[in-house]
Design a protein around this motif. Structure first.
Motif, PDB file in Angstrom:
ATOM      1  N   UNK A  94       0.829  -1.212   0.000  1.00 33.29           N
ATOM      2  CA  UNK A  94       0.000   0.000   0.000  1.00 33.29           C
ATOM      3  C   UNK A  94       0.859   1.256   0.000  1.00 33.29           C
ATOM      4  N   UNK A  95       1.992   1.192   0.690  1.00 33.00           N
ATOM      5  CA  UNK A  95       2.899   2.343   0.743  1.00 33.00           C
ATOM      6  C   UNK A  95       4.322   1.837   0.529  1.00 33.00           C
ATOM      7  N   UNK A  96       4.758   1.848  -0.716  1.00 31.10           N
ATOM      8  CA  UNK A  96       6.093   1.365  -1.066  1.00 31.10           C
ATOM      9  C   UNK A  96       7.041   2.564  -1.145  1.00 31.10           C
ATOM     10  N   UNK A  97       7.956   2.647  -0.205  1.00 29.40           N
ATOM     11  CA  UNK A  97       8.898   3.758  -0.160  1.00 29.40           C
ATOM     12  C   UNK A  97      10.312   3.342  -0.564  1.00 29.40           C
ATOM     13  N   UNK A  98      10.468   2.159  -1.144  1.00 30.57           N
ATOM     14  CA  UNK A  98      11.789   1.694  -1.571  1.00 30.57           C
ATOM     15  C   UNK A  98      12.116   2.251  -2.950  1.00 30.57           C
ATOM     16  N   UNK A  99      13.230   2.948  -3.044  1.00 32.03           N
ATOM     17  CA  UNK A  99      13.721   3.496  -4.309  1.00 32.03           C
ATOM     18  C   UNK A  99      15.198   3.136  -4.434  1.00 32.03           C
ATOM     19  N   UNK A 100      15.602   2.740  -5.644  1.00 33.93           N
ATOM     20  CA  UNK A 100      17.000   2.457  -5.935  1.00 33.93           C
ATOM     21  C   UNK A 100      17.314   3.130  -7.266  1.00 33.93           C
ATOM     22  N   UNK A 101      18.470   3.760  -7.346  1.00 29.48           N
ATOM     23  CA  UNK A 101      18.863   4.418  -8.583  1.00 29.48           C
ATOM     24  C   UNK A 101      20.363   4.329  -8.787  1.00 29.48           C
ATOM     25  N   UNK A 102      20.765   4.507 -10.039  1.00 27.81           N
ATOM     26  CA  UNK A 102      22.176   4.664 -10.373  1.00 27.81           C
ATOM     27  C   UNK A 102      22.424   6.152 -10.518  1.00 27.81           C
ATOM     28  N   UNK A 103      23.477   6.608  -9.894  1.00 25.88           N
ATOM     29  CA  UNK A 103      23.866   8.014 -10.019  1.00 25.88           C
ATOM     30  C   UNK A 103      25.240   8.056 -10.662  1.00 25.88           C
ATOM     31  N   UNK A 104      25.308   8.666 -11.830  1.00 32.60           N
ATOM     32  CA  UNK A 104      26.568   8.826 -12.530  1.00 32.60           C
ATOM     33  C   UNK A 104      27.089  10.216 -12.232  1.00 32.60           C
ATOM     34  N   UNK A 105      28.334  10.301 -11.782  1.00 32.74           N
ATOM     35  CA  UNK A 105      28.930  11.581 -11.421  1.00 32.74           C
ATOM     36  C   UNK A 105      30.175  11.819 -12.251  1.00 32.74           C
ATOM     37  N   UNK A 106      30.247  13.003 -12.810  1.00 32.87           N
ATOM     38  CA  UNK A 106      31.362  13.436 -13.635  1.00 32.87           C
ATOM     39  C   UNK A 106      32.170  14.436 -12.819  1.00 32.87           C
ATOM     40  N   UNK A 107      33.428  14.144 -12.565  1.00 27.29           N
ATOM     41  CA  UNK A 107      34.293  15.050 -11.802  1.00 27.29           C
ATOM     42  C   UNK A 107      34.993  15.979 -12.792  1.00 27.29           C
ATOM     43  N   UNK A 108      34.398  17.169 -12.974  1.00 26.15           N
ATOM     44  CA  UNK A 108      34.896  18.134 -13.952  1.00 26.15           C
ATOM     45  C   UNK A 108      34.690  19.545 -13.405  1.00 26.15           C
ATOM     46  N   UNK A 109      35.665  20.399 -13.586  1.00 30.92           N
ATOM     47  CA  UNK A 109      35.556  21.773 -13.103  1.00 30.92           C
ATOM     48  C   UNK A 109      34.481  22.538 -13.876  1.00 30.92           C
ATOM     49  N   UNK A 110      33.695  23.312 -13.164  1.00 29.91           N
ATOM     50  CA  UNK A 110      32.709  24.237 -13.722  1.00 29.91           C
ATOM     51  C   UNK A 110      31.614  23.566 -14.548  1.00 29.91           C
ATOM     52  N   UNK A 111      31.313  22.314 -14.276  1.00 33.46           N
ATOM     53  CA  UNK A 111      30.257  21.617 -15.015  1.00 33.46           C
ATOM     54  C   UNK A 111      28.893  22.139 -14.579  1.00 33.46           C
ATOM     55  N   UNK A 112      27.983  22.307 -15.530  1.00 32.08           N
ATOM     56  CA  UNK A 112      26.649  22.791 -15.218  1.00 32.08           C
ATOM     57  C   UNK A 112      25.800  21.716 -14.550  1.00 32.08           C
ATOM     58  N   UNK A 113      25.857  20.495 -15.056  1.00 31.29           N
ATOM     59  CA  UNK A 113      25.070  19.401 -14.519  1.00 31.29           C
ATOM     60  C   UNK A 113      25.920  18.134 -14.515  1.00 31.29           C
ATOM     61  N   UNK A 114      26.770  17.945 -13.485  1.00 31.42           N
ATOM     62  CA  UNK A 114      27.721  16.831 -13.511  1.00 31.42           C
ATOM     63  C   UNK A 114      27.166  15.494 -13.027  1.00 31.42           C
ATOM     64  N   UNK A 115      25.830  15.378 -12.826  1.00 34.07           N
ATOM     65  CA  UNK A 115      25.259  14.131 -12.334  1.00 34.07           C
ATOM     66  C   UNK A 115      24.077  13.710 -13.200  1.00 34.07           C
TER      67      UNK A 115
END
Length: 174
Positions: A94-115
């Protein structure tokens, strides 16, 4: 950056494969690293109340330092194996609060959206699905699922600090 998965519907313990698409900008840029993390949201109970926070279950570094040229298109292949105990997100509750995701992170200077975040549908292993089915056939229904931060005691768990899944069952009175 865009992460494209072969499939977003997976089973516990399965290997996830995908590609990370990177498009160079107006200037050449050094990328220090790219990582892919398996994440979930955990409930943390303290004396001051209940809080929720993102929790990294596993991570891999896809690539070390490299330079991407002006307007260059680059595709990087990756794979990461889910743990057999990764939270199940595909549940009839009735109330499923389980969430799983992949998060890709880019380590770059001054990136607008690095994830980049890609949600997964995590199906139970067959033996777990059979147990859930037997419980439901016995007249119980799954009311609420969430992931709580806690510890496990045992030799098969790689970390002392781990995540537990809480499955609340109630007798169906229909």
């Amino acid at each position: 950056m865009d992460t494209v998965l072969e499939s977003s519907s997976v089973f516990q313990g399965e290997v996830i494969r995908g590609d990370i698409h990177i498009l160079g900008g107006d200037v050449e840029q050094a990328i220090e690293a790219i990582s892919v993390k398996v994440c979930t949201q955990v409930k943390v109970e303290t004396d001051s109340g209940i809080n929720y926070s993102d929790f990294v279950l596993d991570a891999v570094q896809v690539v070390d330092t490299f330079t991407i040229g002006v307007g260059e298109n680059r595709k990087l292949r990756f794979e990461i194996k889910l743990n057999d105990e990764v939270p199940i997100t595909v549940l009839r509750a009735r109330k499923n609060q389980c969430r799983v995701w992949l998060e890709t992170a880019l380590d770059i200077d001054f990136a607008l959206d690095p994830k980049d975040r890609n949600y997964l549908e995590v199906n139970p292993l067959p033996v777990v699905a059979d147990i859930i089915a037997m419980i439901e056939q016995s007249g119980f229904s799954l009311v609420k699922t969430d992931v709580e931060k806690g510890t496990f005691e045992g030799a098969h768990f790689p970390h002392a600090q781990a995540v537990t899944r809480k499955l609340s069952l109630k007798v169906a009175a229909f």
